[in-house]
Write an enzyme that holds these catalytic residues in place. Structure first.
Site, PDB file in Angstrom:
ATOM      1  N   PHE A 182     -13.328  -0.794   7.267  1.00  0.00           N
ATOM      2  CA  PHE A 182     -12.648   0.143   8.688  1.00  0.00           C
ATOM      3  C   PHE A 182     -12.975   1.368   8.724  1.00  0.00           C
ATOM      4  O   PHE A 182     -12.892   2.065   9.792  1.00  0.00           O
ATOM      5  CB  PHE A 182     -11.132  -0.497   9.095  1.00  0.00           C
ATOM      6  CG  PHE A 182     -10.156   0.412   8.133  1.00  0.00           C
ATOM      7  CD1 PHE A 182      -9.664   1.738   8.924  1.00  0.00           C
ATOM      8  CD2 PHE A 182      -9.512  -0.110   7.180  1.00  0.00           C
ATOM      9  CE1 PHE A 182      -8.695   2.390   8.483  1.00  0.00           C
ATOM     10  CE2 PHE A 182      -8.213   0.951   6.702  1.00  0.00           C
ATOM     11  CZ  PHE A 182      -8.275   2.166   7.175  1.00  0.00           C
ATOM     12  N   LYS A 223       6.910   8.867  13.897  1.00  0.00           N
ATOM     13  CA  LYS A 223       5.625   8.246  13.353  1.00  0.00           C
ATOM     14  C   LYS A 223       4.859   7.490  14.296  1.00  0.00           C
ATOM     15  O   LYS A 223       3.526   7.798  14.115  1.00  0.00           O
ATOM     16  CB  LYS A 223       6.077   7.500  12.247  1.00  0.00           C
ATOM     17  CG  LYS A 223       5.321   6.062  11.891  1.00  0.00           C
ATOM     18  CD  LYS A 223       4.423   6.679  10.873  1.00  0.00           C
ATOM     19  CE  LYS A 223       3.308   5.792  10.622  1.00  0.00           C
ATOM     20  NZ  LYS A 223       2.744   6.235   9.436  1.00  0.00           N
ATOM     21  N   ARG A 229     -10.536  26.559  21.098  1.00  0.00           N
ATOM     22  CA  ARG A 229      -9.588  25.779  21.425  1.00  0.00           C
ATOM     23  C   ARG A 229      -9.791  24.300  21.726  1.00  0.00           C
ATOM     24  O   ARG A 229      -9.018  23.657  21.998  1.00  0.00           O
ATOM     25  CB  ARG A 229      -8.656  26.590  22.558  1.00  0.00           C
ATOM     26  CG  ARG A 229      -7.804  27.649  22.234  1.00  0.00           C
ATOM     27  CD  ARG A 229      -7.423  28.055  23.274  1.00  0.00           C
ATOM     28  NE  ARG A 229      -8.340  28.791  24.268  1.00  0.00           N
ATOM     29  CZ  ARG A 229      -9.012  29.808  24.192  1.00  0.00           C
ATOM     30  NH1 ARG A 229      -8.818  30.593  23.124  1.00  0.00           N
ATOM     31  NH2 ARG A 229      -9.718  30.273  24.976  1.00  0.00           N
ATOM     32  N   ASP A 232       9.258  -7.492  -4.646  1.00  0.00           N
ATOM     33  CA  ASP A 232       8.233  -8.026  -3.855  1.00  0.00           C
ATOM     34  C   ASP A 232       8.595  -9.638  -3.944  1.00  0.00           C
ATOM     35  O   ASP A 232       8.645 -10.061  -4.662  1.00  0.00           O
ATOM     36  CB  ASP A 232       6.692  -7.688  -4.189  1.00  0.00           C
ATOM     37  CG  ASP A 232       5.871  -7.729  -2.948  1.00  0.00           C
ATOM     38  OD1 ASP A 232       5.451  -6.882  -2.549  1.00  0.00           O
ATOM     39  OD2 ASP A 232       5.538  -8.867  -2.677  1.00  0.00           O
ATOM     40  N   GLY A 234      -9.828   0.890  13.451  1.00  0.00           N
ATOM     41  CA  GLY A 234      -9.378   0.184  12.489  1.00  0.00           C
ATOM     42  C   GLY A 234      -8.305   0.199  11.730  1.00  0.00           C
ATOM     43  O   GLY A 234      -7.599   1.298  11.765  1.00  0.00           O
ATOM     44  N   TYR A 264       0.858  -1.057  -0.050  1.00  0.00           N
ATOM     45  CA  TYR A 264       0.009  -0.137  -0.090  1.00  0.00           C
ATOM     46  C   TYR A 264       0.687   1.405  -0.006  1.00  0.00           C
ATOM     47  O   TYR A 264       0.456   2.372  -0.306  1.00  0.00           O
ATOM     48  CB  TYR A 264      -0.835  -0.098   1.106  1.00  0.00           C
ATOM     49  CG  TYR A 264      -2.238  -0.847   0.879  1.00  0.00           C
ATOM     50  CD1 TYR A 264      -3.458  -0.176   0.527  1.00  0.00           C
ATOM     51  CD2 TYR A 264      -2.235  -1.916   1.128  1.00  0.00           C
ATOM     52  CE1 TYR A 264      -4.508  -0.852   0.148  1.00  0.00           C
ATOM     53  CE2 TYR A 264      -3.616  -2.844   0.812  1.00  0.00           C
ATOM     54  CZ  TYR A 264      -4.569  -2.028   0.254  1.00  0.00           C
ATOM     55  OH  TYR A 264      -5.702  -2.983  -0.111  1.00  0.00           O
ATOM     56  N   THR A 311      16.538   1.620  13.097  1.00  0.00           N
ATOM     57  CA  THR A 311      17.596   1.938  12.289  1.00  0.00           C
ATOM     58  C   THR A 311      18.737   1.625  12.724  1.00  0.00           C
ATOM     59  O   THR A 311      19.604   1.172  11.929  1.00  0.00           O
ATOM     60  CB  THR A 311      17.371   3.692  11.832  1.00  0.00           C
ATOM     61  OG1 THR A 311      15.809   3.726  11.456  1.00  0.00           O
ATOM     62  CG2 THR A 311      17.968   4.163  10.481  1.00  0.00           C
ATOM     63  N   CYS A 319      -2.703   0.724  10.987  1.00  0.00           N
ATOM     64  CA  CYS A 319      -1.641   1.828  11.398  1.00  0.00           C
ATOM     65  C   CYS A 319      -2.163   2.223  12.885  1.00  0.00           C
ATOM     66  O   CYS A 319      -1.392   1.918  13.731  1.00  0.00           O
ATOM     67  CB  CYS A 319      -1.854   3.036  10.606  1.00  0.00           C
ATOM     68  SG  CYS A 319      -1.642   2.623   8.483  1.00  0.00           S
ATOM     69  N   ARG A 333      -3.624  10.119  17.339  1.00  0.00           N
ATOM     70  CA  ARG A 333      -4.822  10.073  16.717  1.00  0.00           C
ATOM     71  C   ARG A 333      -5.590   8.959  17.554  1.00  0.00           C
ATOM     72  O   ARG A 333      -7.064   9.192  17.887  1.00  0.00           O
ATOM     73  CB  ARG A 333      -4.824   9.672  15.279  1.00  0.00           C
ATOM     74  CG  ARG A 333      -6.128  10.083  14.721  1.00  0.00           C
ATOM     75  CD  ARG A 333      -6.037   9.973  13.332  1.00  0.00           C
ATOM     76  NE  ARG A 333      -6.939  10.055  12.432  1.00  0.00           N
ATOM     77  CZ  ARG A 333      -7.976  10.916  12.293  1.00  0.00           C
ATOM     78  NH1 ARG A 333      -7.485  12.263  12.382  1.00  0.00           N
ATOM     79  NH2 ARG A 333      -8.873  11.019  11.194  1.00  0.00           N
TER      80      ARG A 333
HETATM   81  N1  SAJ Z   1     -11.636   7.034  13.341  1.00  0.00           N
HETATM   82  C1  SAJ Z   1     -12.545   7.370  14.263  1.00  0.00           C
HETATM   83  N2  SAJ Z   1     -12.830   8.788  14.496  1.00  0.00           N
HETATM   84  C2  SAJ Z   1     -12.500   9.829  14.017  1.00  0.00           C
HETATM   85  C3  SAJ Z   1     -11.657   9.449  12.823  1.00  0.00           C
HETATM   86  C4  SAJ Z   1     -11.094   8.106  12.666  1.00  0.00           C
HETATM   87  O1  SAJ Z   1     -13.298   6.382  15.007  1.00  0.00           O
HETATM   88  O2  SAJ Z   1     -12.746  10.854  14.052  1.00  0.00           O
HETATM   89  C5  SAJ Z   1     -11.277   5.713  13.206  1.00  0.00           C
HETATM   90  C6  SAJ Z   1     -11.896   5.251  11.388  1.00  0.00           C
HETATM   91  O3  SAJ Z   1     -13.000   5.011  11.512  1.00  0.00           O
HETATM   92  C7  SAJ Z   1     -11.048   4.076  11.574  1.00  0.00           C
HETATM   93  C8  SAJ Z   1      -9.706   4.445  12.108  1.00  0.00           C
HETATM   94  O4  SAJ Z   1      -9.950   5.504  13.166  1.00  0.00           O
HETATM   95  O5  SAJ Z   1     -11.361   2.973  12.043  1.00  0.00           O
HETATM   96  C9  SAJ Z   1      -8.362   4.911  11.295  1.00  0.00           C
HETATM   97  O6  SAJ Z   1      -8.705   5.639  10.438  1.00  0.00           O
HETATM   98  P1  SAJ Z   1      -7.849   6.989  10.232  1.00  0.00           P
HETATM   99  O7  SAJ Z   1      -8.629   7.739   9.086  1.00  0.00           O
HETATM  100  O8  SAJ Z   1      -7.762   7.911  11.362  1.00  0.00           O
HETATM  101  O9  SAJ Z   1      -6.379   6.555   9.825  1.00  0.00           O
HETATM  102  P2  SAJ Z   1      -5.774   5.365   8.576  1.00  0.00           P
HETATM  103  O10 SAJ Z   1      -5.529   4.299   9.530  1.00  0.00           O
HETATM  104  O11 SAJ Z   1      -6.322   5.425   7.398  1.00  0.00           O
HETATM  105  O12 SAJ Z   1      -4.424   6.388   8.352  1.00  0.00           O
HETATM  106  C10 SAJ Z   1      -3.458   6.795   9.316  1.00  0.00           C
HETATM  107  C11 SAJ Z   1      -3.373   8.149   9.262  1.00  0.00           C
HETATM  108  N3  SAJ Z   1      -2.622   8.752  10.642  1.00  0.00           N
HETATM  109  C12 SAJ Z   1      -2.975  10.024  11.089  1.00  0.00           C
HETATM  110  O13 SAJ Z   1      -4.053  10.549  10.658  1.00  0.00           O
HETATM  111  C13 SAJ Z   1      -2.273  10.376  12.224  1.00  0.00           C
HETATM  112  C14 SAJ Z   1      -2.332   8.323   8.053  1.00  0.00           C
HETATM  113  O14 SAJ Z   1      -1.944   9.726   7.982  1.00  0.00           O
HETATM  114  C15 SAJ Z   1      -0.917   7.556   8.121  1.00  0.00           C
HETATM  115  O15 SAJ Z   1      -0.215   7.546   7.025  1.00  0.00           O
HETATM  116  C16 SAJ Z   1      -1.640   6.042   8.353  1.00  0.00           C
HETATM  117  O16 SAJ Z   1      -2.496   5.962   9.527  1.00  0.00           O
HETATM  118  C17 SAJ Z   1      -0.358   5.365   8.566  1.00  0.00           C
HETATM  119  O17 SAJ Z   1      -0.038   4.320   7.427  1.00  0.00           O
HETATM  120  O18 SAJ Z   1       0.280   5.131   9.699  1.00  0.00           O
END
Ligand code: SAJ
Length: 400
Positions: A316, A201, A241, A30, A252, A10, A123, A255, A208
Protein backbone atom coordinates in the site's frame (compact mmCIF):
# COMPACT_ATOMS: atom_id res chain seq x y z
CA UNK A 1 3.55 -0.83 38.06
CA UNK A 2 1.93 -3.63 36.09
CA UNK A 3 0.33 -2.77 32.73
CA UNK A 4 -1.95 -4.96 30.67
CA UNK A 5 -2.08 -4.37 26.91
CA UNK A 6 -5.22 -5.73 25.28
CA UNK A 7 -4.25 -6.50 21.67
CA UNK A 8 -0.78 -7.44 20.43
CA UNK A 9 -1.04 -6.11 16.89
CA UNK A 10 0.85 -3.49 14.89
CA UNK A 11 0.52 -0.93 17.71
CA UNK A 12 -0.20 -2.93 20.88
CA UNK A 13 2.81 -5.22 20.62
CA UNK A 14 5.44 -2.50 19.94
CA UNK A 15 3.97 -0.33 22.71
CA UNK A 16 4.02 -3.26 25.13
CA UNK A 17 7.64 -4.00 24.20
CA UNK A 18 8.78 -0.38 24.60
CA UNK A 19 6.97 -0.05 27.96
CA UNK A 20 8.58 -3.30 29.16
CA UNK A 21 11.97 -2.02 28.08
CA UNK A 22 11.42 1.08 30.22
CA UNK A 23 10.79 -0.76 33.46
CA UNK A 24 7.06 -1.48 33.29
CA UNK A 25 5.98 -5.03 34.11
CA UNK A 26 3.89 -5.85 31.05
CA UNK A 27 1.10 -8.33 30.48
CA UNK A 28 0.40 -8.69 26.76
CA UNK A 29 -2.99 -10.11 25.83
CA UNK A 30 -4.21 -11.40 22.51
CA UNK A 31 -7.19 -13.61 21.69
CA UNK A 32 -5.08 -15.41 19.09
CA UNK A 33 -3.14 -18.20 20.89
CA UNK A 34 -0.58 -18.34 18.06
CA UNK A 35 0.31 -14.68 18.61
CA UNK A 36 0.70 -15.34 22.34
CA UNK A 37 2.87 -18.39 21.72
CA UNK A 38 5.09 -16.59 19.21
CA UNK A 39 5.45 -13.55 21.47
CA UNK A 40 6.49 -15.65 24.47
CA UNK A 41 8.99 -17.47 22.22
CA UNK A 42 10.51 -14.09 21.26
CA UNK A 43 9.26 -14.21 17.66
CA UNK A 44 7.67 -11.08 16.25
CA UNK A 45 4.46 -11.87 14.33
CA UNK A 46 4.38 -8.42 12.73
CA UNK A 47 7.01 -6.86 10.52
CA UNK A 48 8.78 -3.94 12.14
CA UNK A 49 12.51 -3.27 11.72
CA UNK A 50 14.56 -3.73 14.92
CA UNK A 51 11.57 -4.82 17.00
CA UNK A 52 12.30 -8.56 17.27
CA UNK A 53 15.60 -8.10 19.10
CA UNK A 54 13.85 -5.82 21.57
CA UNK A 55 11.07 -8.39 22.07
CA UNK A 56 13.61 -11.11 22.81
CA UNK A 57 15.29 -8.88 25.39
CA UNK A 58 12.07 -8.14 27.33
CA UNK A 59 10.84 -11.75 27.14
CA UNK A 60 14.20 -13.02 28.41
CA UNK A 61 14.24 -10.53 31.30
CA UNK A 62 10.65 -11.45 32.21
CA UNK A 63 9.45 -7.85 31.73
CA UNK A 64 6.87 -8.96 29.16
CA UNK A 65 4.71 -12.04 29.22
CA UNK A 66 1.83 -12.77 26.86
CA UNK A 67 -1.49 -14.43 27.72
CA UNK A 68 -4.79 -15.13 26.01
CA UNK A 69 -6.73 -13.55 28.88
CA UNK A 70 -6.09 -10.38 30.90
CA UNK A 71 -4.28 -10.60 34.24
CA UNK A 72 -4.73 -8.36 37.29
CA UNK A 73 -2.76 -5.14 36.67
CA UNK A 74 -2.62 -1.47 37.67
CA UNK A 75 -3.28 -0.10 34.18
CA UNK A 76 -5.18 -1.46 31.17
CA UNK A 77 -4.72 -0.36 27.56
CA UNK A 78 -7.22 -1.13 24.80
CA UNK A 79 -5.17 -1.48 21.61
CA UNK A 80 -7.51 -3.52 19.44
CA UNK A 81 -8.70 -2.86 15.89
CA UNK A 82 -11.67 -0.61 15.13
CA UNK A 83 -12.64 -1.58 11.59
CA UNK A 84 -15.80 -0.44 9.88
CA UNK A 85 -18.85 -2.42 8.88
CA UNK A 86 -20.09 -2.79 5.29
CA UNK A 87 -21.80 0.62 5.23
CA UNK A 88 -18.69 2.43 6.54
CA UNK A 89 -20.13 2.56 10.07
CA UNK A 90 -17.36 2.24 12.68
CA UNK A 91 -17.32 -1.08 14.53
CA UNK A 92 -16.25 -0.64 18.17
CA UNK A 93 -17.13 -4.21 19.16
CA UNK A 94 -13.46 -5.17 19.74
CA UNK A 95 -12.97 -2.22 22.10
CA UNK A 96 -16.13 -3.24 23.89
CA UNK A 97 -15.09 -6.91 24.10
CA UNK A 98 -11.64 -5.96 25.46
CA UNK A 99 -13.28 -3.63 28.00
CA UNK A 100 -15.68 -6.36 29.11
CA UNK A 101 -12.73 -8.73 29.50
CA UNK A 102 -10.90 -6.41 31.93
CA UNK A 103 -14.07 -5.30 33.76
CA UNK A 104 -13.95 -7.98 36.49
CA UNK A 105 -10.26 -7.20 37.20
CA UNK A 106 -10.60 -3.43 37.68
CA UNK A 107 -10.00 -2.08 41.20
CA UNK A 108 -9.85 1.35 42.81
CA UNK A 109 -6.86 3.41 41.66
CA UNK A 110 -6.50 1.63 38.29
CA UNK A 111 -5.93 3.40 34.98
CA UNK A 112 -8.01 2.44 31.91
CA UNK A 113 -6.87 3.86 28.54
CA UNK A 114 -8.21 3.46 25.01
CA UNK A 115 -5.57 3.79 22.29
CA UNK A 116 -7.62 2.29 19.43
CA UNK A 117 -8.78 4.81 16.85
CA UNK A 118 -12.36 5.41 17.91
CA UNK A 119 -15.44 7.43 17.02
CA UNK A 120 -15.93 10.57 19.09
CA UNK A 121 -17.65 9.63 22.36
CA UNK A 122 -16.28 6.07 22.63
CA UNK A 123 -14.34 6.70 25.87
CA UNK A 124 -17.47 8.07 27.56
CA UNK A 125 -19.45 5.11 26.22
CA UNK A 126 -16.94 2.62 27.66
CA UNK A 127 -16.91 4.50 30.98
CA UNK A 128 -20.68 4.15 31.07
CA UNK A 129 -20.35 0.43 30.41
CA UNK A 130 -17.76 0.05 33.18
CA UNK A 131 -19.85 1.96 35.74
CA UNK A 132 -23.06 0.17 34.81
CA UNK A 133 -21.40 -3.18 35.52
CA UNK A 134 -19.20 -1.99 38.40
CA UNK A 135 -21.00 1.04 39.98
CA UNK A 136 -18.72 0.92 43.03
CA UNK A 137 -15.80 2.05 40.78
CA UNK A 138 -17.43 5.40 39.89
CA UNK A 139 -14.93 8.10 40.90
CA UNK A 140 -12.41 5.44 41.93
CA UNK A 141 -10.64 4.70 38.62
CA UNK A 142 -8.92 6.85 36.00
CA UNK A 143 -10.13 6.80 32.39
CA UNK A 144 -8.38 8.37 29.39
CA UNK A 145 -8.01 8.26 25.62
CA UNK A 146 -4.53 8.40 24.09
CA UNK A 147 -4.17 7.77 20.34
CA UNK A 148 -0.95 6.60 18.73
CA UNK A 149 0.68 8.34 15.79
CA UNK A 150 3.45 6.02 14.69
CA UNK A 151 4.35 5.35 11.08
CA UNK A 152 4.72 1.64 10.31
CA UNK A 153 8.40 0.94 9.61
CA UNK A 154 9.62 3.65 11.99
CA UNK A 155 7.77 2.55 15.11
CA UNK A 156 10.69 2.18 17.55
CA UNK A 157 11.73 5.77 17.01
CA UNK A 158 8.27 7.31 16.76
CA UNK A 159 6.77 5.55 19.81
CA UNK A 160 9.38 7.26 21.92
CA UNK A 161 9.91 10.58 20.15
CA UNK A 162 6.48 11.62 18.80
CA UNK A 163 4.38 14.05 20.80
CA UNK A 164 1.16 12.51 22.12
CA UNK A 165 -2.27 13.84 22.91
CA UNK A 166 -3.73 12.60 26.19
CA UNK A 167 -7.36 13.20 27.04
CA UNK A 168 -8.75 12.14 30.39
CA UNK A 169 -12.41 12.11 31.43
CA UNK A 170 -11.26 14.44 34.22
CA UNK A 171 -8.04 16.20 35.18
CA UNK A 172 -6.94 13.44 37.55
CA UNK A 173 -7.29 10.84 34.78
CA UNK A 174 -5.21 12.98 32.40
CA UNK A 175 -2.53 13.31 35.11
CA UNK A 176 -2.49 9.58 35.74
CA UNK A 177 -2.21 8.73 32.02
CA UNK A 178 0.53 11.34 31.52
CA UNK A 179 2.45 9.81 34.43
CA UNK A 180 2.26 6.41 32.70
CA UNK A 181 3.32 7.53 29.22
CA UNK A 182 6.12 9.76 30.51
CA UNK A 183 7.91 6.55 31.53
CA UNK A 184 8.84 5.94 27.88
CA UNK A 185 7.72 8.89 25.72
CA UNK A 186 10.30 11.62 25.19
CA UNK A 187 8.01 13.69 22.94
CA UNK A 188 5.67 16.24 24.57
CA UNK A 189 2.51 14.91 26.20
CA UNK A 190 -0.30 17.34 25.44
CA UNK A 191 -3.27 17.34 27.81
CA UNK A 192 -6.88 17.66 26.74
CA UNK A 193 -10.24 15.95 27.33
CA UNK A 194 -11.12 12.53 25.89
CA UNK A 195 -13.50 13.76 23.17
CA UNK A 196 -10.91 16.18 21.78
CA UNK A 197 -8.25 13.46 21.86
CA UNK A 198 -10.55 11.08 19.94
CA UNK A 199 -11.35 13.78 17.41
CA UNK A 200 -7.67 14.73 17.12
CA UNK A 201 -6.71 11.27 15.87
CA UNK A 202 -9.51 11.30 13.28
CA UNK A 203 -8.56 14.83 12.25
CA UNK A 204 -4.90 13.95 11.65
CA UNK A 205 -5.65 11.10 9.27
CA UNK A 206 -8.57 12.88 7.59
CA UNK A 207 -6.32 15.86 6.99
CA UNK A 208 -3.79 13.66 5.22
CA UNK A 209 -6.54 11.96 3.20
CA UNK A 210 -7.94 15.31 2.05
CA UNK A 211 -4.49 16.54 1.07
CA UNK A 212 -3.74 13.38 -0.90
CA UNK A 213 -7.14 13.71 -2.59
CA UNK A 214 -6.12 17.19 -3.75
CA UNK A 215 -2.93 15.73 -5.26
CA UNK A 216 -4.89 12.91 -6.87
CA UNK A 217 -7.40 15.36 -8.32
CA UNK A 218 -4.53 17.38 -9.76
CA UNK A 219 -3.18 14.20 -11.37
CA UNK A 220 -6.50 13.65 -13.16
CA UNK A 221 -6.58 17.25 -14.39
CA UNK A 222 -2.95 17.08 -15.52
CA UNK A 223 -3.51 13.81 -17.35
CA UNK A 224 -6.28 15.43 -19.40
CA UNK A 225 -4.33 18.66 -19.90
CA UNK A 226 -1.09 16.91 -20.92
CA UNK A 227 0.93 18.27 -17.98
CA UNK A 228 3.47 16.31 -15.92
CA UNK A 229 1.86 16.38 -12.46
CA UNK A 230 5.15 15.60 -10.69
CA UNK A 231 6.86 18.59 -12.24
CA UNK A 232 3.80 20.74 -11.55
CA UNK A 233 3.70 19.90 -7.83
CA UNK A 234 7.45 20.32 -7.47
CA UNK A 235 7.14 23.81 -8.96
CA UNK A 236 4.04 24.78 -6.95
CA UNK A 237 5.81 23.67 -3.76
CA UNK A 238 8.54 26.25 -4.40
CA UNK A 239 5.97 28.75 -3.10
CA UNK A 240 6.86 29.37 0.55
CA UNK A 241 3.34 28.63 1.80
CA UNK A 242 2.34 25.76 -0.50
CA UNK A 243 3.06 22.14 0.40
CA UNK A 244 1.15 19.72 -1.82
CA UNK A 245 1.46 15.96 -1.24
CA UNK A 246 1.94 13.42 -4.03
CA UNK A 247 -0.64 11.59 -6.09
CA UNK A 248 -0.59 7.82 -6.18
CA UNK A 249 -2.78 4.98 -7.30
CA UNK A 250 -5.17 5.58 -4.37
CA UNK A 251 -4.88 5.56 -0.61
CA UNK A 252 -4.36 2.33 1.28
CA UNK A 253 -3.46 0.95 4.68
CA UNK A 254 -5.58 0.56 7.76
CA UNK A 255 -5.60 4.15 8.89
CA UNK A 256 -5.92 6.94 6.37
CA UNK A 257 -8.38 5.11 4.12
CA UNK A 258 -10.50 4.14 7.15
CA UNK A 259 -10.48 6.84 9.83
CA UNK A 260 -12.27 9.57 7.82
CA UNK A 261 -15.33 7.30 7.67
CA UNK A 262 -15.54 7.60 11.47
CA UNK A 263 -16.34 11.26 10.91
CA UNK A 264 -18.52 10.93 7.82
CA UNK A 265 -20.63 8.23 9.54
CA UNK A 266 -21.33 10.35 12.62
CA UNK A 267 -21.40 13.80 10.97
CA UNK A 268 -22.76 13.15 7.47
CA UNK A 269 -24.12 16.65 6.92
CA UNK A 270 -21.04 18.50 8.14
CA UNK A 271 -18.23 16.37 6.66
CA UNK A 272 -18.69 17.17 2.95
CA UNK A 273 -15.03 17.71 2.06
CA UNK A 274 -13.85 14.70 4.03
CA UNK A 275 -16.42 12.47 2.30
CA UNK A 276 -15.49 13.82 -1.14
CA UNK A 277 -11.79 13.19 -0.47
CA UNK A 278 -12.57 9.54 0.31
CA UNK A 279 -14.51 9.33 -2.96
CA UNK A 280 -11.67 10.88 -4.99
CA UNK A 281 -9.01 8.64 -3.46
CA UNK A 282 -11.13 5.53 -4.07
CA UNK A 283 -11.91 6.65 -7.61
CA UNK A 284 -8.19 7.12 -8.34
CA UNK A 285 -7.57 3.37 -8.07
CA UNK A 286 -10.52 2.65 -10.40
CA UNK A 287 -9.20 5.27 -12.85
CA UNK A 288 -5.71 3.70 -12.82
CA UNK A 289 -7.16 0.26 -13.61
CA UNK A 290 -9.09 1.74 -16.55
CA UNK A 291 -5.93 3.44 -17.80
CA UNK A 292 -4.12 0.11 -17.81
CA UNK A 293 -6.98 -1.64 -19.61
CA UNK A 294 -7.09 1.11 -22.24
CA UNK A 295 -3.32 0.93 -22.76
CA UNK A 296 -3.62 -2.82 -23.27
CA UNK A 297 -6.38 -2.41 -25.86
CA UNK A 298 -4.42 0.26 -27.70
CA UNK A 299 -1.33 -1.96 -27.76
CA UNK A 300 -3.33 -4.88 -29.12
CA UNK A 301 -4.85 -2.73 -31.89
CA UNK A 302 -1.44 -1.39 -32.89
CA UNK A 303 0.57 -4.64 -32.64
CA UNK A 304 -2.07 -7.28 -33.41
CA UNK A 305 -1.10 -9.26 -30.35
CA UNK A 306 -1.85 -9.09 -26.64
CA UNK A 307 0.75 -7.19 -24.63
CA UNK A 308 2.80 -8.54 -21.75
CA UNK A 309 2.08 -6.26 -18.77
CA UNK A 310 4.24 -5.82 -15.66
CA UNK A 311 2.30 -4.64 -12.59
CA UNK A 312 5.00 -3.20 -10.36
CA UNK A 313 4.15 -3.24 -6.64
CA UNK A 314 1.36 -4.63 -4.48
CA UNK A 315 2.10 -2.98 -1.11
CA UNK A 316 0.00 0.00 0.00
CA UNK A 317 3.02 2.28 0.17
CA UNK A 318 6.73 2.27 -0.79
CA UNK A 319 9.31 -0.07 0.74
CA UNK A 320 7.03 -2.09 2.98
CA UNK A 321 5.55 -5.57 2.62
CA UNK A 322 2.11 -4.59 3.95
CA UNK A 323 -0.60 -5.36 1.39
CA UNK A 324 -3.55 -4.46 3.64
CA UNK A 325 -6.20 -2.31 1.92
CA UNK A 326 -3.77 -1.74 -0.92
CA UNK A 327 -5.07 0.13 -3.99
CA UNK A 328 -2.26 -1.51 -6.00
CA UNK A 329 -3.62 -4.94 -5.13
CA UNK A 330 -7.12 -3.79 -6.11
CA UNK A 331 -5.85 -2.52 -9.48
CA UNK A 332 -3.95 -5.74 -10.25
CA UNK A 333 -7.03 -7.82 -9.36
CA UNK A 334 -9.36 -5.65 -11.45
CA UNK A 335 -7.08 -5.68 -14.51
CA UNK A 336 -6.59 -9.44 -14.25
CA UNK A 337 -10.34 -10.02 -14.01
CA UNK A 338 -11.20 -7.87 -17.01
CA UNK A 339 -8.41 -9.21 -19.25
CA UNK A 340 -8.43 -12.88 -18.38
CA UNK A 341 -6.20 -14.08 -21.21
CA UNK A 342 -3.60 -11.41 -20.82
CA UNK A 343 0.02 -12.05 -19.97
CA UNK A 344 0.27 -10.16 -16.66
CA UNK A 345 3.38 -10.29 -14.49
CA UNK A 346 2.85 -9.31 -10.87
CA UNK A 347 5.79 -7.86 -8.98
CA UNK A 348 6.26 -7.23 -5.25
CA UNK A 349 9.94 -7.28 -4.25
CA UNK A 350 9.14 -7.09 -0.51
CA UNK A 351 7.12 -10.31 -0.44
CA UNK A 352 8.56 -13.77 -1.13
CA UNK A 353 5.33 -15.51 -2.16
CA UNK A 354 1.63 -14.69 -2.35
CA UNK A 355 -1.33 -17.05 -2.14
CA UNK A 356 -3.23 -15.42 -5.02
CA UNK A 357 -0.61 -13.87 -7.29
CA UNK A 358 2.36 -15.62 -8.85
CA UNK A 359 5.19 -13.15 -8.29
CA UNK A 360 7.91 -12.35 -10.82
CA UNK A 361 11.26 -10.71 -9.93
CA UNK A 362 11.10 -7.01 -10.79
CA UNK A 363 14.04 -6.87 -13.24
CA UNK A 364 12.74 -9.88 -15.19
CA UNK A 365 9.19 -8.47 -15.36
CA UNK A 366 10.48 -5.07 -16.48
CA UNK A 367 12.57 -6.72 -19.16
CA UNK A 368 9.78 -8.93 -20.51
CA UNK A 369 6.90 -6.44 -20.42
CA UNK A 370 5.53 -4.32 -23.27
CA UNK A 371 3.57 -2.22 -20.79
CA UNK A 372 5.06 -1.37 -17.39
CA UNK A 373 2.69 -0.07 -14.71
CA UNK A 374 4.31 1.46 -11.63
CA UNK A 375 1.85 1.19 -8.77
CA UNK A 376 4.05 1.46 -5.65
CA UNK A 377 7.24 3.54 -5.60
CA UNK A 378 9.57 0.89 -4.14
CA UNK A 379 13.23 1.98 -4.22
CA UNK A 380 14.48 -0.93 -6.40
CA UNK A 381 12.14 0.17 -9.21
CA UNK A 382 13.95 3.51 -9.33
CA UNK A 383 17.19 1.76 -10.31
CA UNK A 384 15.69 0.31 -13.51
CA UNK A 385 17.06 1.95 -16.69
CA UNK A 386 14.46 4.04 -18.52
CA UNK A 387 13.44 2.30 -21.74
CA UNK A 388 11.72 4.07 -24.63
CA UNK A 389 10.63 0.79 -26.23
CA UNK A 390 8.02 0.22 -23.51
CA UNK A 391 4.73 1.85 -22.66
CA UNK A 392 5.21 3.18 -19.13
CA UNK A 393 2.32 4.11 -16.84
CA UNK A 394 3.85 5.78 -13.80
CA UNK A 395 1.08 6.25 -11.23
CA UNK A 396 3.35 6.66 -8.21
CA UNK A 397 6.12 8.98 -9.36
CA UNK A 398 9.01 6.59 -10.00
CA UNK A 399 10.45 9.22 -12.35
CA UNK A 400 9.45 12.27 -10.32
N1 SAJ B 1 0.08 8.53 0.05
C1 SAJ B 1 -0.09 9.21 -1.16
N2 SAJ B 1 0.55 10.40 -1.33
C2 SAJ B 1 1.35 10.94 -0.37
C3 SAJ B 1 1.52 10.26 0.85
C4 SAJ B 1 0.87 9.05 1.03
O1 SAJ B 1 -0.79 8.75 -2.06
O2 SAJ B 1 1.90 12.02 -0.63
C5 SAJ B 1 -0.60 7.24 0.25
C6 SAJ B 1 0.34 6.06 0.48
O3 SAJ B 1 0.81 5.55 -0.73
C7 SAJ B 1 -0.58 5.10 1.20
C8 SAJ B 1 -1.50 6.02 2.01
O4 SAJ B 1 -1.34 7.30 1.46
O5 SAJ B 1 -1.36 4.34 0.29
C9 SAJ B 1 -1.22 6.05 3.49
O6 SAJ B 1 0.17 6.11 3.75
P1 SAJ B 1 0.81 7.12 4.81
O7 SAJ B 1 2.27 6.95 4.79
O8 SAJ B 1 0.29 8.48 4.59
O9 SAJ B 1 0.19 6.67 6.21
P2 SAJ B 1 0.03 5.30 7.07
O10 SAJ B 1 -1.35 4.79 6.80
O11 SAJ B 1 1.16 4.38 6.92
O12 SAJ B 1 0.10 5.93 8.55
C10 SAJ B 1 -0.78 6.99 8.93
C11 SAJ B 1 0.05 8.11 9.58
N3 SAJ B 1 -0.79 9.31 9.72
C12 SAJ B 1 -0.42 10.51 9.23
O13 SAJ B 1 0.60 10.68 8.63
C13 SAJ B 1 -1.37 11.65 9.49
C14 SAJ B 1 0.58 7.64 10.92
O14 SAJ B 1 1.24 8.69 11.60
C15 SAJ B 1 -0.57 7.11 11.80
O15 SAJ B 1 -0.07 6.60 13.02
C16 SAJ B 1 -1.24 5.97 11.05
O16 SAJ B 1 -1.76 6.49 9.82
C17 SAJ B 1 -2.36 5.42 11.92
O17 SAJ B 1 -2.14 4.35 12.56
O18 SAJ B 1 -3.40 6.06 12.07
Amino acid sequence: MRACFMGLGYIGLPTAIIAAKHGVEVVGVDINPQVVEMTNAGHLHIIEPGMEAMLQEVVRSGALKAYTTPQVSDAYFMVVPTPFKGNHEPDISYVEAATRAVLPLLKAGDLYVIESTSPVGTTDKMAELIFTERPELEGEIYIAYCPERVLPGNVIYELVHNDRVIGGRDEASTDKAIAFYSQFVQGKLHRTNCKTAEMCKLTENSSRDVQIAFANELSLICDKAGINVWELITLANKHPRVNILWPGCGVGGHCIAVDPYFLTADFPVESQLIAKAREINNYKAFWCAEKVENAMLKFELEHHRKPCVAMMGLAFKPNIDDLRESPAKYIVTKVMQSCNNADILVVEPNVATHNVFKLTPYAEAYDRADIVVFLTAHDPFKTLPRRDDKVILDFCGIYK
